[in-house]
Design a protein around this motif. Structure first.
Motif, PDB file in Angstrom:
ATOM      1  N   GLU A   1       0.828  -1.215   0.000  1.00  0.00           N
ATOM      2  CA  GLU A   1       0.000   0.000   0.000  1.00  0.00           C
ATOM      3  C   GLU A   1       0.861   1.264   0.000  1.00  0.00           C
ATOM      4  O   GLU A   1       0.709   2.142   0.833  1.00  0.00           O
ATOM      5  CB  GLU A   1      -0.955  -0.033   1.188  1.00  0.00           C
ATOM      6  CG  GLU A   1      -1.892  -1.234   1.150  1.00  0.00           C
ATOM      7  CD  GLU A   1      -2.749  -1.384   2.396  1.00  0.00           C
ATOM      8  OE1 GLU A   1      -3.917  -0.972   2.331  1.00  0.00           O
ATOM      9  OE2 GLU A   1      -2.239  -1.893   3.407  1.00  0.00           O
ATOM     10  N   PHE A   2       1.758   1.319  -0.971  1.00  0.00           N
ATOM     11  CA  PHE A   2       2.666   2.454  -1.119  1.00  0.00           C
ATOM     12  C   PHE A   2       1.866   3.706  -1.475  1.00  0.00           C
ATOM     13  O   PHE A   2       1.039   3.692  -2.383  1.00  0.00           O
ATOM     14  CB  PHE A   2       3.682   2.142  -2.226  1.00  0.00           C
ATOM     15  CG  PHE A   2       4.662   3.236  -2.512  1.00  0.00           C
ATOM     16  CD1 PHE A   2       5.638   3.562  -1.586  1.00  0.00           C
ATOM     17  CD2 PHE A   2       4.611   3.937  -3.715  1.00  0.00           C
ATOM     18  CE1 PHE A   2       6.562   4.556  -1.850  1.00  0.00           C
ATOM     19  CE2 PHE A   2       5.529   4.933  -3.989  1.00  0.00           C
ATOM     20  CZ  PHE A   2       6.501   5.249  -3.055  1.00  0.00           C
ATOM     21  N   THR A   3       2.109   4.816  -0.765  1.00  0.00           N
ATOM     22  CA  THR A   3       1.324   6.039  -0.969  1.00  0.00           C
ATOM     23  C   THR A   3       2.092   7.131  -1.702  1.00  0.00           C
ATOM     24  O   THR A   3       1.568   8.223  -1.910  1.00  0.00           O
ATOM     25  CB  THR A   3       0.848   6.603   0.393  1.00  0.00           C
ATOM     26  OG1 THR A   3       1.994   6.836   1.219  1.00  0.00           O
ATOM     27  CG2 THR A   3      -0.108   5.643   1.074  1.00  0.00           C
TER      28      THR A   3
ATOM     29  N   LYS B   1       3.802   9.179  -4.831  1.00  0.00           N
ATOM     30  CA  LYS B   1       3.275   9.471  -6.162  1.00  0.00           C
ATOM     31  C   LYS B   1       3.972   8.653  -7.233  1.00  0.00           C
ATOM     32  O   LYS B   1       3.360   8.155  -8.163  1.00  0.00           O
ATOM     33  CB  LYS B   1       3.414  10.969  -6.453  1.00  0.00           C
ATOM     34  CG  LYS B   1       2.466  11.831  -5.624  1.00  0.00           C
ATOM     35  CD  LYS B   1       2.550  13.291  -6.046  1.00  0.00           C
ATOM     36  CE  LYS B   1       1.568  14.140  -5.239  1.00  0.00           C
ATOM     37  NZ  LYS B   1       1.644  15.582  -5.619  1.00  0.00           N
ATOM     38  N   GLU B   2       5.278   8.540  -7.128  1.00  0.00           N
ATOM     39  CA  GLU B   2       6.022   7.764  -8.118  1.00  0.00           C
ATOM     40  C   GLU B   2       7.341   7.309  -7.532  1.00  0.00           C
ATOM     41  O   GLU B   2       7.827   7.867  -6.538  1.00  0.00           O
ATOM     42  CB  GLU B   2       6.260   8.574  -9.385  1.00  0.00           C
ATOM     43  CG  GLU B   2       7.028   9.866  -9.155  1.00  0.00           C
ATOM     44  CD  GLU B   2       7.178  10.687 -10.420  1.00  0.00           C
ATOM     45  OE1 GLU B   2       8.218  11.348 -10.539  1.00  0.00           O
ATOM     46  OE2 GLU B   2       6.277  10.659 -11.266  1.00  0.00           O
ATOM     47  N   LEU B   3       7.925   6.291  -8.148  1.00  0.00           N
ATOM     48  CA  LEU B   3       9.210   5.771  -7.702  1.00  0.00           C
ATOM     49  C   LEU B   3      10.323   6.427  -8.517  1.00  0.00           C
ATOM     50  O   LEU B   3      10.106   6.868  -9.646  1.00  0.00           O
ATOM     51  CB  LEU B   3       9.257   4.259  -7.882  1.00  0.00           C
ATOM     52  CG  LEU B   3       8.246   3.469  -7.030  1.00  0.00           C
ATOM     53  CD1 LEU B   3       8.168   2.025  -7.518  1.00  0.00           C
ATOM     54  CD2 LEU B   3       8.633   3.509  -5.565  1.00  0.00           C
ATOM     55  N   ASP B   4      11.518   6.485  -7.947  1.00  0.00           N
ATOM     56  CA  ASP B   4      12.627   7.092  -8.676  1.00  0.00           C
ATOM     57  C   ASP B   4      13.194   6.104  -9.688  1.00  0.00           C
ATOM     58  O   ASP B   4      12.703   4.991  -9.859  1.00  0.00           O
ATOM     59  CB  ASP B   4      13.717   7.582  -7.709  1.00  0.00           C
ATOM     60  CG  ASP B   4      14.276   6.454  -6.857  1.00  0.00           C
ATOM     61  OD1 ASP B   4      14.256   5.298  -7.322  1.00  0.00           O
ATOM     62  OD2 ASP B   4      14.736   6.724  -5.729  1.00  0.00           O
ATOM     63  N   GLU B   5      14.251   6.519 -10.366  1.00  0.00           N
ATOM     64  CA  GLU B   5      14.814   5.707 -11.441  1.00  0.00           C
ATOM     65  C   GLU B   5      15.395   4.392 -10.925  1.00  0.00           C
ATOM     66  O   GLU B   5      15.519   3.424 -11.668  1.00  0.00           O
ATOM     67  CB  GLU B   5      15.901   6.504 -12.178  1.00  0.00           C
ATOM     68  CG  GLU B   5      15.335   7.699 -12.956  1.00  0.00           C
ATOM     69  CD  GLU B   5      16.420   8.456 -13.690  1.00  0.00           C
ATOM     70  OE1 GLU B   5      17.594   8.061 -13.581  1.00  0.00           O
ATOM     71  OE2 GLU B   5      16.091   9.444 -14.364  1.00  0.00           O
ATOM     72  N   ASP B   6      15.764   4.349  -9.641  1.00  0.00           N
ATOM     73  CA  ASP B   6      16.366   3.137  -9.081  1.00  0.00           C
ATOM     74  C   ASP B   6      15.285   2.228  -8.495  1.00  0.00           C
ATOM     75  O   ASP B   6      15.409   1.723  -7.391  1.00  0.00           O
ATOM     76  CB  ASP B   6      17.385   3.529  -8.000  1.00  0.00           C
ATOM     77  CG  ASP B   6      18.204   2.328  -7.529  1.00  0.00           C
ATOM     78  OD1 ASP B   6      18.400   1.407  -8.346  1.00  0.00           O
ATOM     79  OD2 ASP B   6      18.626   2.320  -6.356  1.00  0.00           O
ATOM     80  N   SER B   7      14.187   2.077  -9.242  1.00  0.00           N
ATOM     81  CA  SER B   7      13.048   1.321  -8.719  1.00  0.00           C
ATOM     82  C   SER B   7      13.021  -0.121  -9.187  1.00  0.00           C
ATOM     83  O   SER B   7      12.115  -0.867  -8.838  1.00  0.00           O
ATOM     84  CB  SER B   7      11.735   2.008  -9.123  1.00  0.00           C
ATOM     85  OG  SER B   7      11.596   2.025 -10.525  1.00  0.00           O
ATOM     86  N   PHE B   8      14.012  -0.536  -9.989  1.00  0.00           N
ATOM     87  CA  PHE B   8      14.013  -1.905 -10.484  1.00  0.00           C
ATOM     88  C   PHE B   8      14.141  -2.870  -9.303  1.00  0.00           C
ATOM     89  O   PHE B   8      15.000  -2.712  -8.443  1.00  0.00           O
ATOM     90  CB  PHE B   8      15.173  -2.138 -11.459  1.00  0.00           C
ATOM     91  CG  PHE B   8      15.048  -3.407 -12.245  1.00  0.00           C
ATOM     92  CD1 PHE B   8      14.263  -3.459 -13.372  1.00  0.00           C
ATOM     93  CD2 PHE B   8      15.681  -4.566 -11.830  1.00  0.00           C
ATOM     94  CE1 PHE B   8      14.124  -4.627 -14.101  1.00  0.00           C
ATOM     95  CE2 PHE B   8      15.552  -5.745 -12.541  1.00  0.00           C
ATOM     96  CZ  PHE B   8      14.769  -5.775 -13.681  1.00  0.00           C
ATOM     97  N   GLY B   9      13.264  -3.858  -9.257  1.00  0.00           N
ATOM     98  CA  GLY B   9      13.259  -4.808  -8.152  1.00  0.00           C
ATOM     99  C   GLY B   9      12.248  -4.480  -7.085  1.00  0.00           C
ATOM    100  O   GLY B   9      12.000  -5.293  -6.185  1.00  0.00           O
ATOM    101  N   ILE B  10      11.627  -3.298  -7.169  1.00  0.00           N
ATOM    102  CA  ILE B  10      10.580  -2.930  -6.218  1.00  0.00           C
ATOM    103  C   ILE B  10       9.246  -3.476  -6.713  1.00  0.00           C
ATOM    104  O   ILE B  10       8.863  -3.293  -7.870  1.00  0.00           O
ATOM    105  CB  ILE B  10      10.496  -1.403  -6.040  1.00  0.00           C
ATOM    106  CG1 ILE B  10      11.760  -0.894  -5.335  1.00  0.00           C
ATOM    107  CG2 ILE B  10       9.246  -1.018  -5.259  1.00  0.00           C
ATOM    108  CD1 ILE B  10      11.790   0.602  -5.118  1.00  0.00           C
ATOM    109  N   ILE B  11       8.541  -4.169  -5.827  1.00  0.00           N
ATOM    110  CA  ILE B  11       7.240  -4.765  -6.151  1.00  0.00           C
ATOM    111  C   ILE B  11       6.188  -4.077  -5.292  1.00  0.00           C
ATOM    112  O   ILE B  11       6.219  -4.164  -4.062  1.00  0.00           O
ATOM    113  CB  ILE B  11       7.247  -6.280  -5.893  1.00  0.00           C
ATOM    114  CG1 ILE B  11       8.328  -6.963  -6.735  1.00  0.00           C
ATOM    115  CG2 ILE B  11       5.870  -6.881  -6.192  1.00  0.00           C
ATOM    116  CD1 ILE B  11       8.511  -8.442  -6.433  1.00  0.00           C
ATOM    117  N   LEU B  12       5.270  -3.374  -5.924  1.00  0.00           N
ATOM    118  CA  LEU B  12       4.190  -2.690  -5.206  1.00  0.00           C
ATOM    119  C   LEU B  12       3.051  -3.668  -4.966  1.00  0.00           C
ATOM    120  O   LEU B  12       2.615  -4.357  -5.892  1.00  0.00           O
ATOM    121  CB  LEU B  12       3.698  -1.491  -6.021  1.00  0.00           C
ATOM    122  CG  LEU B  12       4.755  -0.418  -6.353  1.00  0.00           C
ATOM    123  CD1 LEU B  12       4.124   0.706  -7.162  1.00  0.00           C
ATOM    124  CD2 LEU B  12       5.384   0.121  -5.080  1.00  0.00           C
ATOM    125  N   VAL B  13       2.577  -3.738  -3.723  1.00  0.00           N
ATOM    126  CA  VAL B  13       1.516  -4.675  -3.352  1.00  0.00           C
ATOM    127  C   VAL B  13       0.299  -3.875  -2.893  1.00  0.00           C
ATOM    128  O   VAL B  13       0.387  -3.089  -1.944  1.00  0.00           O
ATOM    129  CB  VAL B  13       1.974  -5.624  -2.231  1.00  0.00           C
ATOM    130  CG1 VAL B  13       0.902  -6.679  -1.959  1.00  0.00           C
ATOM    131  CG2 VAL B  13       3.303  -6.289  -2.590  1.00  0.00           C
TER     132      VAL B  13
END
Length: 561
Positions: free
Chosen positions: A306-308, A310-322
């Motif tokens: 439940e990430f609140t 607005k957006e992830l930065d460029e180093d977001s590879f590997g992040i899984i939003l649930v």
């Protein structure tokens, strides 16, 4: 990918004897094929010496060849050669890039070989868009499945394909090119070994990283009627390599807490069990943790609940939003326009899983499974038809004309399939023979009106507790700058809308003029354009091609605990 206990089948070192012998045979050095060495060189991670090519990128118009009659057989023979050398490819890729053996074997090599076999059939009427693929970019992180696009290029009648390889992929690309040459494709497939900075993307190059169709990765879906433990195991063990990485997981509200507790327990128990050999997990940034209801790290993956932000930065590879969803209707609304090319659906209810699978935009669907590509050669088109679509895209402005075309398409599809077939059959039967195009004339001469059919090229296949079924997806809209041909008319028959350049509709092309006017009179979705369809952001096709949706459904007992 077959069900397995999470982690660590891979702790013990895999056997790499074949790869070591191959490298020794080549004296741990590699040269380009079809190009001279430039003089400078680099190294891969195993200290193999890679000599860079004296290579100038081709930027002109590719001259097409007329006769490709020998290509299908050579593609078939290449597929058999690859099957004989699968273990060598797997070991090389593990030794140099640390790609897990099972991933190379069951995903990348499986897709590559299936695509070669499917293209070798040379199905009548199939449109290959590889004519725009003169160069295939294979960077340090690129999936080996991209090498299968050699088939698309050669079957679209281009003179040759250039594989542009980085130092890290030099060994596997050299092996692949050698096998191409062994089956008689020496003049057709070349290899240019380049420094990473020299592998530049262009409209004439295939680079998976630049395909918008793949950028959003794979979405996981876990319904209330599912084996949650198996879903958790699968997503923990899933690959973190592009493009097969999971980027989002949507959980039905009733299983959110169960999934979260199971995830936390499995991560902690794995760390305890394999404490001495456990690979360090990625650190979770404090800001990400603050913006999430819960956050867990596992090797290179970070799960944010439940990430609140607005957006992830460029180093977001590997992040899984649930995140959570309440109903299937809400789930479908959440996924609309998100462009996940693949989905792993966890649901034990057949009706519910099929409703999700056939109402989301993803081409690749797994039900109670992940990265399992067991199936007939045609099943590989779930992936490779995305490449065809990428090289057959037109961007236009959305106008009242596009609205009219979509309305015409809806009313056309309301007409019974058999009646549409009769309409098109009669139009082509009475159409004058094209005179100013040898290819269109040959197409008409070979056409058997009895073969006019609005049916799609679907299939089903069962093996190893997996049901695999593929559905050719109904076409949407297409912009044509060329005169009409039979393939475009059949595209309209199957439900595609077409806008054609008005300059193509003239007395000098009696075929196009007659077919256009007759289709318009019958209410078919076809319009002419002059100025209204200019460049914009509305994405449609530029050729009569079809995407393939393939569903792999795993059945039988799932041993989760």
């Amino acid at each position: 990918m077959m069900k397995r206990e999470i982690l660590f089948d891979d702790i013990s070192q895999p056997d790499t004897k074949l790869a070591e012998e191959y490298l020794a045979k080549h004296q741990k050095q590699f040269h380009s094929k079809g190009y001279k060495d430039k003089g400078n060189a680099g190294h891969d991670k195993c200290k193999n010496l890679v000599y860079y090519a004296d290579y100038t990128k081709f930027s002109g118009t590719m001259i097409l060849v007329h006769n490709i009659s020998e290509i299908p057989e050579k593609l078939f023979n290449l597929a058999r050669k690859l099957e004989e050398n699968v273990e060598l490819f797997c070991q090389l890729d593990y030794l140099i890039r640390k790609t897990p053996i099972c991933e190379t074997k069951n995903v990348e090599m499986q897709l590559l070989i299936q695509n070669l076999l499917d293209c070798s059939k040379n199905t009548p009427g199939r449109i290959f868009r590889g004519g725009f693929i003169w160069r295939i970019c294979v960077r340090a992180e690129t999936s080996l499945a991209v090498l299968g696009c050699v088939a698309q290029g050669l079957m679209s009648k281009i003179t040759h394909v250039v594989i542009e390889s980085s130092a890290q992929t030099a060994a596997v690309c050299s092996l692949f090119t050698d096998l191409c040459h062994q089956v008689g494709l020496k003049d057709k497939v070349r290899l240019a070994l380049l420094d990473d900075k020299d592998i530049e993307y262009s409209s004439a190059a295939l680079d998976l990283k630049e395909m918008h169709e793949l950028k959003n990765g794979i979405v996981g879906i876990v319904s209330a009627k599912s084996d949650v433990e198996s879903a958790v195991d699968t997503f923990l063990a899933s690959t973190d390599r592009f493009p097969w990485n999971v980027t989002k997981i949507l959980l039905q509200e009733g299983v959110m807490e169960h999934f979260k507790k199971s995830l936390e327990w499995k991560i902690n128990s794995t760390r305890d069990k394999y404490r001495n050999s456990y690979r360090e997990s990625r650190i979770i940034d404090d800001k990400l943790r603050t913006l999430s209801a819960a956050a867990y790290n596992y090797e290179k993956k970070i799960f944010l609940f439940e990430f609140t932000g607005k957006e992830l930065d460029e180093d977001s590879f590997g992040i899984i939003l649930v995140d959570a969803y309440r109903t299937t209707k809400e789930l479908l609304a959440m996924l609309k326009g998100t462009n996940h090319f693949g989905a792993s659906i966890w649901c034990n209810d057949i009706a519910e899983s099929n409703e999700i699978a056939f109402n989301i935009e993803s081409n690749i669907i797994w039900i109670n499974d992940f990265c399992n590509f067991t199936g007939p050669p045609k099943s590989a088109q779930a992936f490779y038809s995305l490449v065809d679509a990428h090289f057959s895209t037109a961007l236009i402005k959305e106008t009242s004309d596009t609205d009219e075309l979509m309305k015409l398409r809806e009313s056309w599809l309301a007409i019974k399939k058999t009646k549409r077939e009769d309409i098109v059959r009669n139009i082509l039967k009475n159409a004058p023979m094209p005179k100013n195009s040898f290819a269109r004339k040959m197409e008409m001469e070979k056409l058997d009106l009895k073969d006019i059919d609005a049916a799609f090229d679907n299939f089903s296949f069962v093996e190893n507790n997996t049901l695999c079924y593929g559905v050719e997806m109904r076409p949407f809209l297409m912009k044509s700058i060329d005169p009409l041909d039979v393939a475009t008319v059949l595209f309209i028959l199957k439900g595609g809308g077409v806008v054609i350049n008005s300059r193509s509709i003239n007395d000098n092309d009696a075929f196009t003029k007659y077919v256009f006017e007759e289709l318009r009179d019958q209410g078919a979705p076809i319009l002419s354009y002059k100025e209204s369809f200019r460049y914009g952001i509305f994405r449609i096709l530029a050729s009569p091609i079809y995407k393939m949706k393939v569903v792999w459904s795993r059945f039988g007992t799932i041993f989760a605990n």
